[in-house]
Design a protein around this motif. Sequence first.
Motif, PDB file in Angstrom:
ATOM      1  N   PRO A   6      63.519  40.101  31.604  1.00 37.19           N
ATOM      2  CA  PRO A   6      62.932  41.433  31.369  1.00 37.19           C
ATOM      3  C   PRO A   6      63.325  42.394  32.490  1.00 37.19           C
ATOM      4  O   PRO A   6      63.330  42.013  33.660  1.00 37.19           O
ATOM      5  CB  PRO A   6      61.418  41.163  31.393  1.00 37.19           C
ATOM      6  N   TRP A   7      63.725  43.606  32.130  1.00 39.49           N
ATOM      7  CA  TRP A   7      64.039  44.599  33.155  1.00 39.49           C
ATOM      8  C   TRP A   7      62.758  45.357  33.477  1.00 39.49           C
ATOM      9  O   TRP A   7      61.901  45.566  32.618  1.00 39.49           O
ATOM     10  CB  TRP A   7      65.140  45.545  32.704  1.00 39.49           C
ATOM     11  N   LYS A   8      62.655  45.762  34.708  1.00 41.40           N
ATOM     12  CA  LYS A   8      61.393  46.341  35.184  1.00 41.40           C
ATOM     13  C   LYS A   8      61.496  47.855  35.326  1.00 41.40           C
ATOM     14  O   LYS A   8      62.534  48.401  35.675  1.00 41.40           O
ATOM     15  CB  LYS A   8      60.995  45.709  36.513  1.00 41.40           C
ATOM     16  N   LEU A   9      60.389  48.499  35.035  1.00 45.24           N
ATOM     17  CA  LEU A   9      60.260  49.934  35.183  1.00 45.24           C
ATOM     18  C   LEU A   9      59.077  50.178  36.115  1.00 45.24           C
ATOM     19  O   LEU A   9      58.001  49.617  35.920  1.00 45.24           O
ATOM     20  CB  LEU A   9      60.034  50.562  33.802  1.00 45.24           C
ATOM     21  N   ASP A  10      59.275  50.980  37.148  1.00 45.06           N
ATOM     22  CA  ASP A  10      58.214  51.242  38.119  1.00 45.06           C
ATOM     23  C   ASP A  10      57.170  52.172  37.508  1.00 45.06           C
ATOM     24  O   ASP A  10      57.453  53.351  37.262  1.00 45.06           O
ATOM     25  CB  ASP A  10      58.812  51.890  39.374  1.00 45.06           C
ATOM     26  N   PRO A  11      55.956  51.666  37.261  1.00 41.04           N
ATOM     27  CA  PRO A  11      54.916  52.498  36.645  1.00 41.04           C
ATOM     28  C   PRO A  11      54.623  53.773  37.423  1.00 41.04           C
ATOM     29  O   PRO A  11      54.318  54.810  36.830  1.00 41.04           O
ATOM     30  CB  PRO A  11      53.695  51.571  36.628  1.00 41.04           C
ATOM     31  N   ALA A  12      54.722  53.717  38.751  1.00 41.07           N
ATOM     32  CA  ALA A  12      54.423  54.896  39.573  1.00 41.07           C
ATOM     33  C   ALA A  12      55.434  56.020  39.346  1.00 41.07           C
ATOM     34  O   ALA A  12      55.101  57.196  39.466  1.00 41.07           O
ATOM     35  CB  ALA A  12      54.392  54.509  41.045  1.00 41.07           C
ATOM     36  N   GLU A  13      56.682  55.659  38.997  1.00 40.26           N
ATOM     37  CA  GLU A  13      57.708  56.674  38.759  1.00 40.26           C
ATOM     38  C   GLU A  13      57.570  57.302  37.375  1.00 40.26           C
ATOM     39  O   GLU A  13      58.028  58.423  37.142  1.00 40.26           O
ATOM     40  CB  GLU A  13      59.107  56.061  38.899  1.00 40.26           C
ATOM     41  N   TYR A  14      56.957  56.571  36.464  1.00 38.46           N
ATOM     42  CA  TYR A  14      56.867  57.035  35.076  1.00 38.46           C
ATOM     43  C   TYR A  14      55.421  57.161  34.596  1.00 38.46           C
ATOM     44  O   TYR A  14      55.136  56.993  33.422  1.00 38.46           O
ATOM     45  CB  TYR A  14      57.633  56.078  34.157  1.00 38.46           C
ATOM     46  N   VAL A  15      54.532  57.463  35.524  1.00 37.29           N
ATOM     47  CA  VAL A  15      53.110  57.503  35.166  1.00 37.29           C
ATOM     48  C   VAL A  15      52.819  58.590  34.137  1.00 37.29           C
ATOM     49  O   VAL A  15      51.944  58.432  33.278  1.00 37.29           O
ATOM     50  CB  VAL A  15      52.241  57.684  36.433  1.00 37.29           C
ATOM     51  N   LYS A  16      53.528  59.695  34.205  1.00 34.36           N
ATOM     52  CA  LYS A  16      53.349  60.778  33.223  1.00 34.36           C
ATOM     53  C   LYS A  16      53.674  60.285  31.813  1.00 34.36           C
ATOM     54  O   LYS A  16      52.913  60.485  30.868  1.00 34.36           O
ATOM     55  CB  LYS A  16      54.252  61.956  33.604  1.00 34.36           C
ATOM     56  N   GLU A  17      54.836  59.623  31.676  1.00 40.21           N
ATOM     57  CA  GLU A  17      55.263  59.118  30.372  1.00 40.21           C
ATOM     58  C   GLU A  17      54.329  58.016  29.869  1.00 40.21           C
ATOM     59  O   GLU A  17      54.016  57.947  28.668  1.00 40.21           O
ATOM     60  CB  GLU A  17      56.687  58.569  30.473  1.00 40.21           C
ATOM     61  N   ILE A  18      53.906  57.152  30.774  1.00 45.55           N
ATOM     62  CA  ILE A  18      53.024  56.039  30.402  1.00 45.55           C
ATOM     63  C   ILE A  18      51.679  56.566  29.935  1.00 45.55           C
ATOM     64  O   ILE A  18      51.150  56.135  28.902  1.00 45.55           O
ATOM     65  CB  ILE A  18      52.858  55.061  31.585  1.00 45.55           C
ATOM     66  N   TYR A  19      51.130  57.505  30.668  1.00 46.63           N
ATOM     67  CA  TYR A  19      49.831  58.073  30.299  1.00 46.63           C
ATOM     68  C   TYR A  19      49.896  58.750  28.925  1.00 46.63           C
ATOM     69  O   TYR A  19      49.008  58.574  28.082  1.00 46.63           O
ATOM     70  CB  TYR A  19      49.367  59.076  31.351  1.00 46.63           C
ATOM     71  N   SER A  20      50.950  59.527  28.710  1.00 45.72           N
ATOM     72  CA  SER A  20      51.108  60.206  27.416  1.00 45.72           C
ATOM     73  C   SER A  20      51.201  59.201  26.269  1.00 45.72           C
ATOM     74  O   SER A  20      50.648  59.418  25.187  1.00 45.72           O
ATOM     75  CB  SER A  20      52.366  61.089  27.435  1.00 45.72           C
ATOM     76  N   ALA A  21      51.924  58.080  26.505  1.00 40.40           N
ATOM     77  CA  ALA A  21      52.085  57.064  25.464  1.00 40.40           C
ATOM     78  C   ALA A  21      50.765  56.364  25.153  1.00 40.40           C
ATOM     79  O   ALA A  21      50.450  56.098  23.987  1.00 40.40           O
ATOM     80  CB  ALA A  21      53.128  56.045  25.893  1.00 40.40           C
ATOM     81  N   VAL A  22      49.993  56.059  26.185  1.00 42.50           N
ATOM     82  CA  VAL A  22      48.686  55.417  25.977  1.00 42.50           C
ATOM     83  C   VAL A  22      47.780  56.317  25.143  1.00 42.50           C
ATOM     84  O   VAL A  22      47.116  55.865  24.205  1.00 42.50           O
ATOM     85  CB  VAL A  22      48.028  55.077  27.335  1.00 42.50           C
ATOM     86  N   ARG A  23      47.755  57.585  25.481  1.00 43.52           N
ATOM     87  CA  ARG A  23      46.941  58.542  24.725  1.00 43.52           C
ATOM     88  C   ARG A  23      47.396  58.630  23.271  1.00 43.52           C
ATOM     89  O   ARG A  23      46.584  58.681  22.341  1.00 43.52           O
ATOM     90  CB  ARG A  23      47.043  59.935  25.357  1.00 43.52           C
ATOM     91  N   ALA A  24      48.714  58.661  23.070  1.00 42.05           N
ATOM     92  CA  ALA A  24      49.262  58.793  21.721  1.00 42.05           C
ATOM     93  C   ALA A  24      48.912  57.582  20.856  1.00 42.05           C
ATOM     94  O   ALA A  24      48.572  57.726  19.676  1.00 42.05           O
ATOM     95  CB  ALA A  24      50.779  58.978  21.789  1.00 42.05           C
ATOM     96  N   ILE A  25      49.014  56.376  21.425  1.00 43.09           N
ATOM     97  CA  ILE A  25      48.673  55.162  20.670  1.00 43.09           C
ATOM     98  C   ILE A  25      47.196  55.143  20.328  1.00 43.09           C
ATOM     99  O   ILE A  25      46.796  54.729  19.232  1.00 43.09           O
ATOM    100  CB  ILE A  25      49.087  53.906  21.461  1.00 43.09           C
ATOM    101  N   ASP A  26      46.343  55.596  21.248  1.00 39.10           N
ATOM    102  CA  ASP A  26      44.905  55.701  20.971  1.00 39.10           C
ATOM    103  C   ASP A  26      44.652  56.656  19.801  1.00 39.10           C
ATOM    104  O   ASP A  26      43.800  56.396  18.948  1.00 39.10           O
ATOM    105  CB  ASP A  26      44.157  56.194  22.208  1.00 39.10           C
ATOM    106  N   ASN A  27      45.405  57.761  19.772  1.00 39.68           N
ATOM    107  CA  ASN A  27      45.264  58.716  18.667  1.00 39.68           C
ATOM    108  C   ASN A  27      45.694  58.104  17.339  1.00 39.68           C
ATOM    109  O   ASN A  27      45.098  58.374  16.292  1.00 39.68           O
ATOM    110  CB  ASN A  27      46.098  59.970  18.950  1.00 39.68           C
ATOM    111  N   LEU A  28      46.745  57.265  17.385  1.00 43.50           N
ATOM    112  CA  LEU A  28      47.199  56.578  16.171  1.00 43.50           C
ATOM    113  C   LEU A  28      46.090  55.679  15.619  1.00 43.50           C
ATOM    114  O   LEU A  28      45.853  55.637  14.408  1.00 43.50           O
ATOM    115  CB  LEU A  28      48.432  55.727  16.460  1.00 43.50           C
ATOM    116  N   LYS A  29      45.432  54.964  16.518  1.00 42.26           N
ATOM    117  CA  LYS A  29      44.341  54.073  16.108  1.00 42.26           C
ATOM    118  C   LYS A  29      43.219  54.869  15.471  1.00 42.26           C
ATOM    119  O   LYS A  29      42.659  54.485  14.438  1.00 42.26           O
ATOM    120  CB  LYS A  29      43.810  53.299  17.315  1.00 42.26           C
TER     121      LYS A  29
END
Length: 267
Positions: free
Chosen positions: A223-246
């Motif tokens: 598995p290749w790794k992505l630093d969460p601290a560098e992409y926190v904006k993208e990660i946060y937006s994705a979490v919110r979007a998946i919650d909206n899908l649910k």
Amino acid sequence: MNIYLNDADGRKDRKLIKFSVNKKAILLFTELMNGLKKLLSLSNNDFLSLAQNTTTNLIKVLLPILKQKKYEIFISTHEVKYFKFLFETGILPIQYTTFPNYAKQKIEKFIRKKVTYFETDILIDKIEKILNPLKPSIIILSHVSRVTGELLVTKELYRKIKKINSENILIVDGAQTVGAIAINPKKISDIYLGVTSKFIGAEPHLSFCWISDYLVKKYRIEPWKLDPAEYVKEIYSAVRAIDNLKMNKHIKNVRKYLEKKLLKYNI
């Protein structure tokens, strides 16, 4: 403390979001991975990695495979131009990334490969005439065409590809599909790529990649790794979007139930 102006591209109302990057980033990353696996009908042990964009994921998964075995490469003409540029030049420069992430874009090195491009209708209708049963092939095809909106990848097509040569690899680009219809990559592909934008609804986006257990073990893909601290904006937006899908799914279920009751009693 970091402050982000979430969804600030004009498509949604702007909101100020405050949180500590180091503490929240890892928790959000775990939540995102769990949400994506559920969305893709994957188990906790299944392979899933994230990258800055789809083309980067393609590089990460193909490099260990192409370094160990020769494959003929077939790409649909409906795929994005970045895939073509990647195989022709052997590099993914910053200006050719599939989405201008706000976080940190990186140049990715690849290898130049000869590619055969095909029209989707020809592959689906005359697949036996395109693929050589004596030479293993890698086929890159969208689950749903970004050009016509057609559903291109099916269980039947996947079975045909594997029947021609069991070593054939079908890479499915699910950018136009995930979040719109139910997905189970294991039944229709060997490798499945997707993004957290489009029908999931996050922006800016990240790309995710699932790989079959067979390929992971055969080519020893880590598995290749992505630093969460560098992409926190993208990660946060994705979490919110998946919650909206649910939430949208629950609303639709309630609506169907009420409509059924109203019809039953002629209301």
